[in-house]
Scaffold this active site. Structure first.
Site, PDB file in Angstrom:
ATOM      1  N   GLU A 187       4.635  26.082  38.120  1.00  0.00           N
ATOM      2  CA  GLU A 187       4.905  25.210  39.285  1.00  0.00           C
ATOM      3  C   GLU A 187       6.400  25.081  39.496  1.00  0.00           C
ATOM      4  OE1 GLU A 187       2.979  21.366  39.300  1.00  0.00           O
ATOM      5  OE2 GLU A 187       1.118  22.230  38.523  1.00  0.00           O
ATOM      6  N   GLU A 222      -1.119  20.388  32.460  1.00  0.00           N
ATOM      7  CA  GLU A 222      -0.021  19.504  32.031  1.00  0.00           C
ATOM      8  C   GLU A 222      -0.479  18.432  31.050  1.00  0.00           C
ATOM      9  OE1 GLU A 222       1.974  17.759  35.405  1.00  0.00           O
ATOM     10  OE2 GLU A 222       3.302  19.480  35.524  1.00  0.00           O
TER      11      GLU A 222
HETATM   12  C1  GAL Z   1       2.555  18.325  38.656  1.00  0.00           C
HETATM   13  C2  GAL Z   1       1.067  18.604  38.729  1.00  0.00           C
HETATM   14  C3  GAL Z   1       0.683  19.104  40.126  1.00  0.00           C
HETATM   15  C4  GAL Z   1       1.275  18.208  41.165  1.00  0.00           C
HETATM   16  C5  GAL Z   1       2.773  18.138  40.984  1.00  0.00           C
HETATM   17  C6  GAL Z   1       3.477  17.250  41.971  1.00  0.00           C
HETATM   18  O1  GAL Z   1       2.865  17.510  37.592  1.00  0.00           O
HETATM   19  O2  GAL Z   1       0.685  19.554  37.782  1.00  0.00           O
HETATM   20  O3  GAL Z   1      -0.698  19.152  40.225  1.00  0.00           O
HETATM   21  O4  GAL Z   1       0.712  16.962  41.036  1.00  0.00           O
HETATM   22  O5  GAL Z   1       3.064  17.607  39.732  1.00  0.00           O
HETATM   23  O6  GAL Z   1       3.260  17.695  43.244  1.00  0.00           O
END
Ligand code: GAL
Length: 781
Positions: A246, A177
């Site tokens: 994600e 990210e």
């Molecule tokens: C994203 C990040 C993850 C985790 C998630 C929130 O931005 O890539 O590692 O932190 O947010 O749980």
């Protein structure tokens, strides 16, 4: 045995996969097959190796093709060039467990992880190297990042774990990210991303590399999406398949915060919508969140539990209906793999956010009917048929005719978890405690630490994050006639300590903690100084180092000052700046150093007058491991803030994996309580499914299961228009005259699972004025 082993090796070698990106950007192709891939995040150090096979098996049964994990640099390289891959950190064993279960792996090396992990996964020694700036074209940083990344790649290659070698890993990730925070890094940020891409590519892993949330990801890096919804995401290259690294199944929890919840319907909607709009890879973040053991939670103030409201809960139990509803979705999507990855796509817009997407090949068609309107249901007419698509839902029709799945219609049971008291033999209902104080004499009365400086330092610089605790101590002398010495004196500390406890001449004068997202505060207390020597001792505590944001590594933690004593003499205010005084530093607490948590610790503990509400106090007890296999939880009710150890494993709050416990014989629980608490309320419990419920329309099949335990009774059942929620169902205005409870008792009680065909043939046909009939049932496990 020997020959079997040989045969297996032979099979592996002959089975060399190739993961490539299909030339038209429609899918990831594995071994020549275009795939619809469903994946889930499980972070290996957030569970124990004993739990991995079960978690991964459940993931496979939940319809996943792949398991994703980050790699946690600070855990593996706690001291520069000293590595740890033991126990929960056995990355290779974790990857092999994935392989043994026949799943694929997605390896997000980073090595920046974020992940609510302490310092985002970066070691603090890295920050303390001269001239260091993270995540930019800083030579020292790039050298260390390359060193670690190369080491991980080499380890994985050595075990033949990349798909290109016949192993399970189909994708790897570099950075994480970065696109979200790169603005402040300017041109160097852009150059850094190019360097990351080249460096990763040079490692020759033979599988594609991902860069999530990176619109300028250089080819052949695949840029992917993270978020609650990614259906609108368009990769930066037409050859890149639309991938979602994600999909947040819930959220992480902060101390004092609510338990996060994302509805099952909404997660399912987001996935179905993503595949409706050409998606090809969806990874749930998290599929199993687990526990932040030791000092791994990021922060500040991220809790020890990392349950995340994920499909598998913190303990590894099925979080129903999330797990089951998504499993059904995965099965439907997999059944459409060919049409989705090869079919011609056409869409029909019906207005009011309703649409149909048709995937068509020569062999057949598959359809999605989407309704993005949050309030109103849509009626879609398609090829002479009419379909009602509920608000904010997607209907999937693998043959474009029959509805196989709708994201808003849950036909999976809901499980209500219960915690039960420890039922081990001979275990008294309350635990017997002994105690001892934390020894602070040297600090409170002498102000004596390990090193001195005439400067106030950031806590990270001094402790290297070897401990959460750092003492800052100084002495101040006042002459008898010092105009300062008077009634109106105070100590003022500008602090970024997550928690601060302040003492003057051995007396605790107050404590304060930083508000969330506001880490600078002023601690000020009236103090009576005496003539002669005064000792000021400030204990600064970190509660998880920041893990997110541009330049997050330099967010201050600790007491960087300035620190003043102020005195008022009539109208006059006198200020004495102590910032450049001689400050003595001491990392850690004595009880931690002398390992009071070790079973064999020889230190003296007292069973007399066990104190309540006493700060900086150690407590110890023994307990028997709860009978059975249900996950064990320690409820630290009555305590304030501190650390807990079960048989030396530092686990802080909540889940105590069975592998930490002595199944037979005694186990010790040691607590260190900082703020003052009452240990008499602490208890061990087990967690299991207490009851299961369903509320489904006619013409569905519902399966009830108590997770490998028999169903013991049917508490409620009604076929008609019952309403309410699991635990509080109520009969509606129409109800079948058949005895629904009896029917279900016969079909389910005494069985580990039962499958119920919800039909009027079975339950009767009550007149519900034309409305669809439903069965609501609550079964006790
Ligand atoms: C994203 C990040 C993850 C985790 C998630 C929130 O931005 O890539 O590692 O932190 O947010 O749980």
């Amino acid at each position: 045995m020997v020959s079997l082993r040989f045969l297996l090796c032979f099979l592996f070698v002959s089975n060399v996969y190739a993961t490539i990106v299909s030339h038209d950007g429609r899918a990831i192709t594995i071994d020549g097959h275009r795939r619809v891939l469903l994946s889930g995040s499980i972070h290996y150090p957030r569970s124990t190796p004993e739990m991995w096979p079960d978690l991964i098996k459940k993931s496979k049964e939940g319809g996943l093709d792949a398991i994703e994990t980050y790699v946690f640099w600070n855990a593996h390289e706690p001291t520069r060039r000293q590595y740890d891959f033991s126990g929960k950190l056995d990355l290779i064993r974790f990857l092999k467990t994935i392989q043994d279960e026949g799943l694929y792996g997605v390896l997000r090396i980073g090595p920046y992880a974020c992940a609510e992990w302490n310092y985002g996964g970066f070691p603090v020694w890295l920050h303390n190297m001269p001239g260091m700036v993270f995540r930019t074209t800083n030579k020292a940083f790039m050298d260390e990042m390359q060193n670690f990344t190369t080491m991980i790649v080499d380890m994985v290659k050595k075990e033949n774990l990349f798909a290109s070698q016949g192993g399970p890993i189909i994708l790897a990730q570099i950075e994480n990210e970065y696109g979200n925070v790169m603005g402040p890094y300017g041109e160097s940020g852009k150059a850094y991303i190019k360097w990351c891409a080249n460096m990763a590519q040079s490692l020759d892993v033979g599988v594609p590399w991902i860069m999530c949330q990176q619109n300028d990801a250089p080819q052949p890096m695949l840029n992917t999406c993270n978020g609650f919804y990614c259906d609108n995401f368009v990769p930066n290259n037409p050859n890149t398949p639309k991938m979602w690294t994600e999909n947040w199944t819930g959220w992480f929890k902060q101390w004092g915060g609510k338990n996060p919840h994302r509805t099952t319907e909404d997660v399912a909607f987001s996935v179905a919508r993503f595949f409706q709009r050409g998606g090809t890879f969806n990874n749930y973040y998290m599929y199993h969140g687990g526990t932040n053991f030791d000092r791994t939670a990021g922060g500040p103030y991220i809790t020890t539990s990392y349950d995340y409201d994920a499909p598998l809960d913190e303990y590894g139990n099925l979080n129903q209906p999330k797990y089951g509803h998504l499993k059904q979705l995965h099965d439907v999507l997999h059944s459409m793999e060919r049409t989705l990855t090869y079919g011609n796509i056409s869409t029909i817009d019906f207005g009011n956010s309703a649409s149909a997407t048709i995937y068509k090949t020569e062999e057949g068609s598959s359809c999605f009917f989407g309704n993005g309107n949050e309030k109103s249901d849509a009626t879609i007419s398609f090829q002479g048929e009419s379909y009602v698509v509920p608000a904010w839902s997607v209907t999937i029709l693998p043959d474009c005719k029959n509805e196989a799945y709708n994201t808003a219609k849950i036909t999976t049971q809901t499980s209500m978890m219960v915690k039960k008291p420890n039922e081990a033999e001979d275990t008294p209902s309350t635990l017997k405690w002994s105690w001892r104080p934390e020894n602070m004499d040297n600090f409170l009365l002498k102000g004596k630490g390990e090193s001195t400086q005439t400067q106030l330092f950031d806590q990270k610089v001094v402790t290297n994050d070897q401990s959460d605790y750092l003492w800052y101590m100084t002495t101040v002398k006042f002459k008898k006639r010092d105009p300062f010495l008077g009634k109106n004196m105070s100590l003022r500390v500008n602090s970024t300590a997550h928690v601060l406890h302040a003492f003057v001449n051995g007396k605790h004068i107050g404590s304060q903690h930083a508000e969330n997202d506001k880490f600078n505060y002023v601690f000020e207390k009236d103090v009576k100084f005496k003539s002669g020597r005064n000792v000021i001792a400030l204990l600064s505590i970190t509660v998880g180092l920041a893990n997110y944001g541009a330049f997050f590594e330099s967010k201050p933690a600790g007491i960087t000052g300035p620190i003043f004593i102020t005195g008022r003499n009539g109208d006059e205010t006198i200020v004495k700046d102590l910032s450049a005084h001689k400050w003595s530093y001491k990392t850690g607490l004595i009880g931690f150093e002398s390992q009071l948590f070790r079973t064999e610790s020889m230190s003296k503990w007292s069973v007399e007058s066990v104190p309540f509400n006493r700060t900086m106090t150690w407590y110890k007890t023994t307990f028997k491991s709860p009978l059975g296999n249900d996950p064990v939880v320690v409820d630290l009710m009555g305590l304030g803030k501190g650390t807990a150890w079960v048989l030396q494993s530092n686990m802080l709050r909540y889940h105590v994996p069975r592998s930490f416990l002595n199944a037979e014989g005694d186990n010790t629980l040691v607590l260190f309580e900082e703020m003052g608490g009452n240990p008499s309320l602490v208890s061990f419990q087990t967690t299991r499914v207490g009851s299961v419920c369903a509320n489904v329309y006619e013409k569905n099949i519902i399966e009830l299961s108590c997770d490998r335990k028999p169903i013991s009774a049917i508490k409620f059942a009604s076929f008609g228009n019952p309403y309410g929620n699991c635990g509080s169902f109520v009969k509606g205005t129409c109800e079948s005259s058949n005895n629904t409870v009896d029917i279900l008792t016969q079909e389910c009680v005494g069985k580990e699972k039962c499958s119920i065909d919800v039909s009027s043939e079975k339950f009767g046909a009550p007149d519900c004025s034309g409305a669809a009939r439903r069965l609501a049932v609550e079964a006790i496990c």
